[in-house]
Motif scaffolding. Sequence first.
Motif, PDB file in Angstrom:
ATOM      1  N   ALA A  67     -11.560  -6.724  19.919  1.00 36.09           N
ATOM      2  CA  ALA A  67     -12.362  -6.214  21.042  1.00 36.09           C
ATOM      3  C   ALA A  67     -11.971  -4.779  21.393  1.00 36.09           C
ATOM      4  CB  ALA A  67     -12.180  -7.111  22.263  1.00 36.09           C
ATOM      5  N   ASP A  68     -10.743  -4.396  21.028  1.00 32.48           N
ATOM      6  CA  ASP A  68     -10.252  -3.042  21.324  1.00 32.48           C
ATOM      7  C   ASP A  68     -10.277  -2.129  20.099  1.00 32.48           C
ATOM      8  OD1 ASP A  68      -9.572  -4.023  23.860  1.00 32.48           O
ATOM      9  OD2 ASP A  68      -7.576  -4.637  23.173  1.00 32.48           O
ATOM     10  N   ALA A  69     -10.681  -2.645  18.951  1.00 31.03           N
ATOM     11  CA  ALA A  69     -10.594  -1.880  17.698  1.00 31.03           C
ATOM     12  C   ALA A  69     -11.730  -0.865  17.586  1.00 31.03           C
ATOM     13  CB  ALA A  69     -10.618  -2.842  16.506  1.00 31.03           C
ATOM     14  N   ALA A  70     -11.385   0.339  17.108  1.00 28.17           N
ATOM     15  CA  ALA A  70     -12.378   1.410  16.971  1.00 28.17           C
ATOM     16  C   ALA A  70     -13.415   1.066  15.907  1.00 28.17           C
ATOM     17  CB  ALA A  70     -11.661   2.706  16.612  1.00 28.17           C
ATOM     18  N   ALA A  71     -14.611   1.577  16.099  1.00 20.14           N
ATOM     19  CA  ALA A  71     -15.704   1.344  15.148  1.00 20.14           C
ATOM     20  C   ALA A  71     -15.287   1.798  13.750  1.00 20.14           C
ATOM     21  CB  ALA A  71     -16.947   2.111  15.599  1.00 20.14           C
ATOM     22  N   GLY A  72     -15.658   1.015  12.754  1.00 21.09           N
ATOM     23  CA  GLY A  72     -15.368   1.375  11.373  1.00 21.09           C
ATOM     24  C   GLY A  72     -14.042   0.840  10.870  1.00 21.09           C
ATOM     25  N   THR A  73     -13.181   0.358  11.775  1.00 22.07           N
ATOM     26  CA  THR A  73     -11.897  -0.212  11.332  1.00 22.07           C
ATOM     27  C   THR A  73     -12.122  -1.631  10.795  1.00 22.07           C
ATOM     28  OG1 THR A  73     -11.390  -1.079  13.530  1.00 22.07           O
ATOM     29  CG2 THR A  73     -10.606   1.154  13.028  1.00 22.07           C
TER      30      THR A  73
ATOM     31  N   LEU B 207       0.854  -1.187   0.000  1.00 22.64           N
ATOM     32  CA  LEU B 207       0.000   0.000   0.000  1.00 22.64           C
ATOM     33  C   LEU B 207       0.889   1.236   0.000  1.00 22.64           C
ATOM     34  CD1 LEU B 207      -2.540  -1.100   2.793  1.00 22.64           C
ATOM     35  CD2 LEU B 207      -2.618  -1.586   0.319  1.00 22.64           C
ATOM     36  N   GLU B 208       0.528   2.206  -0.808  1.00 17.49           N
ATOM     37  CA  GLU B 208       1.328   3.425  -0.922  1.00 17.49           C
ATOM     38  C   GLU B 208       0.468   4.642  -0.637  1.00 17.49           C
ATOM     39  OE1 GLU B 208       4.348   4.268  -4.310  1.00 17.49           O
ATOM     40  OE2 GLU B 208       2.521   5.325  -4.881  1.00 17.49           O
ATOM     41  N   GLY B 209       1.053   5.624   0.034  1.00 12.22           N
ATOM     42  CA  GLY B 209       0.338   6.880   0.271  1.00 12.22           C
ATOM     43  C   GLY B 209       1.083   7.733   1.277  1.00 12.22           C
ATOM     44  N   GLU B 210       0.585   8.923   1.500  1.00 17.43           N
ATOM     45  CA  GLU B 210       1.200   9.802   2.494  1.00 17.43           C
ATOM     46  C   GLU B 210       1.034   9.183   3.878  1.00 17.43           C
ATOM     47  OE1 GLU B 210       0.392  13.883   2.465  1.00 17.43           O
ATOM     48  OE2 GLU B 210       1.028  14.117   0.381  1.00 17.43           O
ATOM     49  N   GLY B 211       2.131   9.001   4.594  1.00 21.49           N
ATOM     50  CA  GLY B 211       2.084   8.407   5.925  1.00 21.49           C
ATOM     51  C   GLY B 211       1.424   7.037   5.907  1.00 21.49           C
ATOM     52  N   ALA B 212       1.702   6.244   4.872  1.00 16.04           N
ATOM     53  CA  ALA B 212       0.969   4.989   4.649  1.00 16.04           C
ATOM     54  C   ALA B 212       1.074   4.005   5.821  1.00 16.04           C
ATOM     55  CB  ALA B 212       1.455   4.317   3.366  1.00 16.04           C
ATOM     56  N   ILE B 213       2.214   3.997   6.520  1.00 16.35           N
ATOM     57  CA  ILE B 213       2.388   3.005   7.589  1.00 16.35           C
ATOM     58  C   ILE B 213       1.403   3.275   8.730  1.00 16.35           C
ATOM     59  CG2 ILE B 213       4.018   2.094   9.304  1.00 16.35           C
ATOM     60  CD1 ILE B 213       6.246   2.815   7.162  1.00 16.35           C
ATOM     61  N   ALA B 214       1.365   4.508   9.205  1.00 17.29           N
ATOM     62  CA  ALA B 214       0.435   4.857  10.290  1.00 17.29           C
ATOM     63  C   ALA B 214      -1.010   4.844   9.799  1.00 17.29           C
ATOM     64  CB  ALA B 214       0.784   6.230  10.851  1.00 17.29           C
ATOM     65  N   LYS B 215      -1.215   5.322   8.565  1.00 16.66           N
ATOM     66  CA  LYS B 215      -2.590   5.358   8.041  1.00 16.66           C
ATOM     67  C   LYS B 215      -3.174   3.952   7.960  1.00 16.66           C
ATOM     68  CE  LYS B 215      -3.742   8.464   4.935  1.00 16.66           C
ATOM     69  NZ  LYS B 215      -3.847   9.197   3.644  1.00 16.66           N
ATOM     70  N   ASN B 216      -2.355   3.010   7.480  1.00 13.69           N
ATOM     71  CA  ASN B 216      -2.839   1.637   7.386  1.00 13.69           C
ATOM     72  C   ASN B 216      -3.165   1.076   8.765  1.00 13.69           C
ATOM     73  OD1 ASN B 216      -3.478  -0.904   6.264  1.00 13.69           O
ATOM     74  ND2 ASN B 216      -1.413  -1.623   6.712  1.00 13.69           N
ATOM     75  N   ARG B 217      -2.346   1.411   9.765  1.00 17.05           N
ATOM     76  CA  ARG B 217      -2.614   0.908  11.115  1.00 17.05           C
ATOM     77  C   ARG B 217      -3.917   1.510  11.666  1.00 17.05           C
ATOM     78  NH1 ARG B 217       1.371  -2.227  12.926  1.00 17.05           N
ATOM     79  NH2 ARG B 217       1.115  -1.854  15.139  1.00 17.05           N
ATOM     80  N   ASP B 218      -4.194   2.761  11.293  1.00 27.54           N
ATOM     81  CA  ASP B 218      -5.482   3.366  11.684  1.00 27.54           C
ATOM     82  C   ASP B 218      -6.650   2.632  11.026  1.00 27.54           C
ATOM     83  OD1 ASP B 218      -4.300   5.263  13.243  1.00 27.54           O
ATOM     84  OD2 ASP B 218      -4.479   6.884  11.764  1.00 27.54           O
ATOM     85  N   VAL B 219      -6.502   2.331   9.748  1.00 30.18           N
ATOM     86  CA  VAL B 219      -7.586   1.672   9.004  1.00 30.18           C
ATOM     87  C   VAL B 219      -7.801   0.246   9.528  1.00 30.18           C
ATOM     88  CG1 VAL B 219      -8.299   0.857   6.701  1.00 30.18           C
ATOM     89  CG2 VAL B 219      -7.185   3.077   6.945  1.00 30.18           C
TER      90      VAL B 219
END
Length: 140
Positions: free
Chosen positions: A96-102, A77-89
């Motif tokens: 059980a700890d994952a935010a809604a929508g992830t 996956l490629e993009g601006e700040g892709a490493i952190a962005k992917n971890r957010d997604v």
Amino acid sequence: MAVERTLSIIKPDATTRNLTGKINAKFEDAGLRIVAQKRIQLTKAQAGEFYAVHKERPFYDELCEFMASAPVVVQVLEGEGAIAKNRDVMGATNPADAAAGTIRAEFAESVGENSVHGSDAPETAAEEIAYFFSGLELVG
Ligand code: CMP
């Protein structure tokens, strides 16, 4: 922010439930471009090499068995700040700890069968991408 590349794996629990397209839509909707992708069947030894950093953890054997239990989709996956962005997604490792929508909140079954893997830092991203892809296979 710099353009980065990160290694993503859609895991057996997701490929066997035909979730590849829905997961890819999450990446693309977040602005991540899939610049390489292939569906492969890992051996347990290959999974073990990929996850060697976890060798001493109690779940290592179970993790390697699971990753070799059915096909995975490996991708870059490629993009601006892709490493952190992917971890957010992806959301937290344990659904059980994952935010809604992830991805993990919506699709993961357990901490072990958690649908996706993503690199955690630039150095590991470079190593993990090189484990699965040659430079010729990355088409930005
Ligand atoms: P991943 O991001 O692929 O990196 C290592 C994996 O180990 C992690 O996702 C989980 O799937 C798995 N894992 C972490 N903790 C546990 C656990 N307690 N039991 C089983 N698997 C785990």
